[in-house]
Scaffold this active site. Structure first.
Site, PDB file in Angstrom:
ATOM      1  CB  SER A   1       0.218  49.550  54.668  1.00 60.80           C
ATOM      2  OG  SER A   1      -0.600  49.367  55.511  1.00 60.80           O
TER       3      SER A   1
ATOM      4  CG  ASP B   1       0.574  52.700  56.713  1.00 58.10           C
ATOM      5  OD1 ASP B   1       0.063  51.888  57.304  1.00 58.10           O
ATOM      6  OD2 ASP B   1       0.153  53.263  55.664  1.00 58.10           O
TER       7      ASP B   1
ATOM      8  CB  ALA C   1     -13.951  44.401  59.686  1.00 56.87           C
TER       9      ALA C   1
ATOM     10  NE  ARG D   1     -13.398  43.790  48.059  1.00 56.71           N
ATOM     11  CZ  ARG D   1     -12.024  43.976  48.345  1.00 56.71           C
ATOM     12  NH1 ARG D   1     -11.385  43.014  49.346  1.00 56.71           N
ATOM     13  NH2 ARG D   1     -11.295  44.800  47.846  1.00 56.71           N
TER      14      ARG D   1
ATOM     15  CB  THR E   1      -3.772  45.199  47.859  1.00 55.55           C
ATOM     16  OG1 THR E   1      -4.374  44.405  48.740  1.00 55.55           O
ATOM     17  CG2 THR E   1      -4.571  46.526  48.166  1.00 55.55           C
TER      18      THR E   1
HETATM   19  C1  16G Z   1      -5.974  48.996  51.231  1.00 55.66           C
HETATM   20  C2  16G Z   1      -7.152  49.942  51.708  1.00 55.66           C
HETATM   21  C3  16G Z   1      -7.925  49.544  52.799  1.00 55.66           C
HETATM   22  C4  16G Z   1      -8.749  48.094  52.080  1.00 55.66           C
HETATM   23  C5  16G Z   1      -7.620  47.039  51.656  1.00 55.66           C
HETATM   24  C6  16G Z   1      -8.348  46.223  50.875  1.00 55.66           C
HETATM   25  C7  16G Z   1      -6.850  52.345  51.776  1.00 55.66           C
HETATM   26  C8  16G Z   1      -5.983  53.580  52.476  1.00 55.66           C
HETATM   27  N1  16G Z   1      -6.496  51.289  52.114  1.00 55.66           N
HETATM   28  O1  16G Z   1      -5.129  48.812  51.960  1.00 55.66           O
HETATM   29  O2  16G Z   1      -8.743  50.444  53.024  1.00 55.66           O
HETATM   30  O3  16G Z   1      -9.353  47.459  53.305  1.00 55.66           O
HETATM   31  O4  16G Z   1      -6.987  47.649  50.716  1.00 55.66           O
HETATM   32  O5  16G Z   1      -7.396  45.303  50.535  1.00 55.66           O
HETATM   33  O6  16G Z   1      -7.848  52.747  50.922  1.00 55.66           O
HETATM   34  P1  16G Z   1      -7.948  44.164  49.384  1.00 55.66           P
HETATM   35  O7  16G Z   1      -8.601  45.089  48.333  1.00 55.66           O
HETATM   36  O8  16G Z   1      -6.628  43.395  48.843  1.00 55.66           O
HETATM   37  O9  16G Z   1      -8.759  43.472  50.190  1.00 55.66           O
HETATM   38 MG    MG Z   2      -1.838  50.650  56.681  1.00 56.10          MG
END
Ligand code: 16G
Ligand code: MG
Length: 543
Positions: A65, A279, A372, A497, A501
């Protein structure tokens, strides 16, 4: 069984770096591409098992992504085009982390637990983004599928939402559309053209849109899309991958987080612009005004535009369908307020991550969900779709016009997952039909200034949240500290939070002025650093 011998042999060609532990997170596996070969092979195995289990086609998408070019990732797609279920996310993590000699045992454990009939046929659809690592990583997925005797269809370069669409089409015997890239463009562009036919006084100027393709797959696909649009939309494409680097200072995530236009794009004052992510499952809109100020129209504004449009059509059609907007804690307070107080629609808040929003949206006749950050779509229940269809046949005059618009709106939306291309077509159609400029859309409500920061801590799992991530329940004292800081500012709100990722804690703050939002985000970051084990010397919140 011969099948398993093949797995062992192939698995040895995709060895796991010893000791490496990865987790199937909110968006699948995602990390540096060099660490992912064995994961891809094993996800090929798992997708094949999932296909045997569900007796349906399963998707595997190779992408990271909006992450940098060096990263990659993989996500499984379930039969209706939705995210794979939590139980199977767990299996994915187990299989991914099994040491080399234990792969077969891990596989057999899943087969046993799920009572999978191994003589069942399996079909797996595969897609990939434009990263240089995607080519060989997607081959590793194919190896996994064939090691278990599964059939595959390799779509090559497609956006994530295109792959989700293919899976759904295939498993609904064409009812949702044709499972080809051509079928995708035909379906969505036909609906778009039907919708914009009604926008008789839309000038050529209003049909112009500048698109930032994030130097990724979305750019390639916008080029393919253009020929299907019959001049109903004039696109100027920037960051098309010919010169710039993927996601580097461009794309939806950059624009949203930095609250600035991307580099590599000509942004003329007043002109409507949008950015895709790497993506193409996210989109945000923006413009600059005559004084050079940047105005962002994010997922919240998109949800507001779409839900207003749908609500008007429902009224005109005389259809009594329940419509709700699903958001996360990141939704700007002004948007929630506007939706509840002015629009009088139901608003729900869920945890971050598409699957949570998608799930909540399924509970309504019409569920509009957007993060958002620009990921979102609209879900229509079977019953709602049937009612609309019935009305196009049984009504006349204004009611029929509204019913037809509703039907084409349903058809222009990719209901499997957020889709930058399909969302763009829907937004462009709504603006054209309503004769609305981006400035008028922006003026629906005024965003509260906000700021997002991230803090490094030694173990982000010490942060536990409740109430859809709006409240920190641990570590002790953190919520009280946030509460006390929030009370210092007007119309303020803040939450923290652990990222799903990245190895950081995310901080969000909003308040009545940008200075206050910035100060609050900074102070809350310091509180996180102090109470949740910040690392790295002097506490310095990272942007
Ligand atoms: C991922 C999620 C997205 C979310 C983001 C938060 C999917 C397909 N994608 O990209 O929805 O906003 O993670 O990232 O679920 P973070 O946990 O690093 O803030
Ligand atoms: Mg994406």
């Amino acid at each position: 069984m011969a099948q398993f011998q093949d797995v062992s042999k192939q698995s040895a060609l995709h060895p796991k770096p010893a000791g490496l532990v990865l987790q199937y997170g909110t968006a699948g596996f995602r990390t540096n591409a060099k660490l992912l070969d064995h994961i891809m092979f094993r996800m090929g195995l798992l997708a094949t098992l999932r296909s045997k289990k569900t007796n349906a086609t399963i998707g595997v998408m190779v992408t990271a992504s909006h992450n940098p070019e060096e990263d990659n990732g993989v996500k499984l797609v379930d039969p209706m085009g939705e995210m794979v279920t939590p139980t199977w996310e767990g299996y994915a993590t187990q299989l991914a982390n099994a040491e080399q000699e234990d792969v077969l045992a891990a596989l057999k454990e899943i087969i046993e637990k799920e009572a999978i009939n191994m003589s069942q046929e399996a079909d797996v659809f595969i897609g990939k983004d434009t990263r240089s690592s995607s080519e060989s990583l997607s081959k590793a997925v194919l190896d996994g599928v064939s090691a278990l005797g599964g059939h595959n269809k390799d779509y090559g370069l497609v956006t994530t939402p295109q792959l989700h669409y293919m899976v759904r089409c295939q498993n609904t015997q064409g009812k949702y559309g044709e499972a080809t890239v051509e079928g995708y463009y035909t379906k969505f562009c036909h609906a778009f053209i039907q919708l914009t036919k009604n926008a008789s006084n839309c000038t050529d100027d209003q049909k112009h849109l500048s698109v930032d393709g994030a130097n990724g797959i979305g750019a390639l696909k916008v080029r393919e899309l253009e020929s299907h649009l019959k001049k109903e939309l004039h696109i100027s494409l920037f960051n098309d991958g010919s010169a710039g680097k993927l996601n580097h200072q461009c794309g939806a995530d950059f624009v949203k987080v930095q609250q600035n236009p991307p580099t590599g794009m000509t942004v003329n004052s007043g002109e409507r612009c949008c950015s895709f992510d790497g993506d193409a499952d996210r989109i945000v809109y923006y413009y600059t005004d005559s004084e050079g100020h940047f105005h962002l129209l994010d997922g919240d504004k998109i949800a507001t535009l779409i839900s207003t449009f749908l609500k008007e059509l429902l009224t005109q059609a005389g259809l009594d369908l329940e419509i709700a907007v699903v958001q996360t804690a990141y939704a700007n307070g002004s948007s929630t307020n506007y939706l509840e107080e002015t629009m009088k629609v139901i608003v729900r808040c869920t945890k971050t991550g598409v699957k949570h929003l998608h799930h909540a949206a399924q509970e309504f006749d019409i569920g509009v969900y957007f993060e958002a950050n620009g990921h979102g779509t609209v879900l229509f229940s079977e019953a709602a779709q049937e009612k609309v269809q019935q009305l196009t046949e049984d009504s006349s005059g204004e009611r029929k016009r509204a019913a037809l618009l509703l039907q084409n709106t349903i058809d222009v939306i990719n209901q499997t997952v957020g889709d930058a291309i399909s969302d763009m077509l829907l937004i462009e159609a709504i603006l054209a039909i309503k004769g609305m400029t981006i400035q008028q859309w922006d003026a629906m409500y005024e965003d509260l200034p906000s700021r997002q920061l991230k803090v490094k801590v030694s173990d982000r799992r010490v942060i536990d949240t409740a109430d859809a991530e709006r409240r920190a329940v641990s570590p002790a004292g953190l919520q009280e500290a946030i509460g006390a800081l929030v009370r210092k500012y007007g119309r303020a709100r803040s939450f923290v939070r652990p990222s799903g990722t990245e190895d950081v804690v995310r901080v969000y703050a909003e308040a009545d002025t940008q200075e206050s939002a910035d100060a609050l985000a900074h102070e809350v970051s310091l509180a996180v650093y102090r109470l949740a084990g910040g690392v790295g010397g002097e506490p310095k919140p990272l942007h």
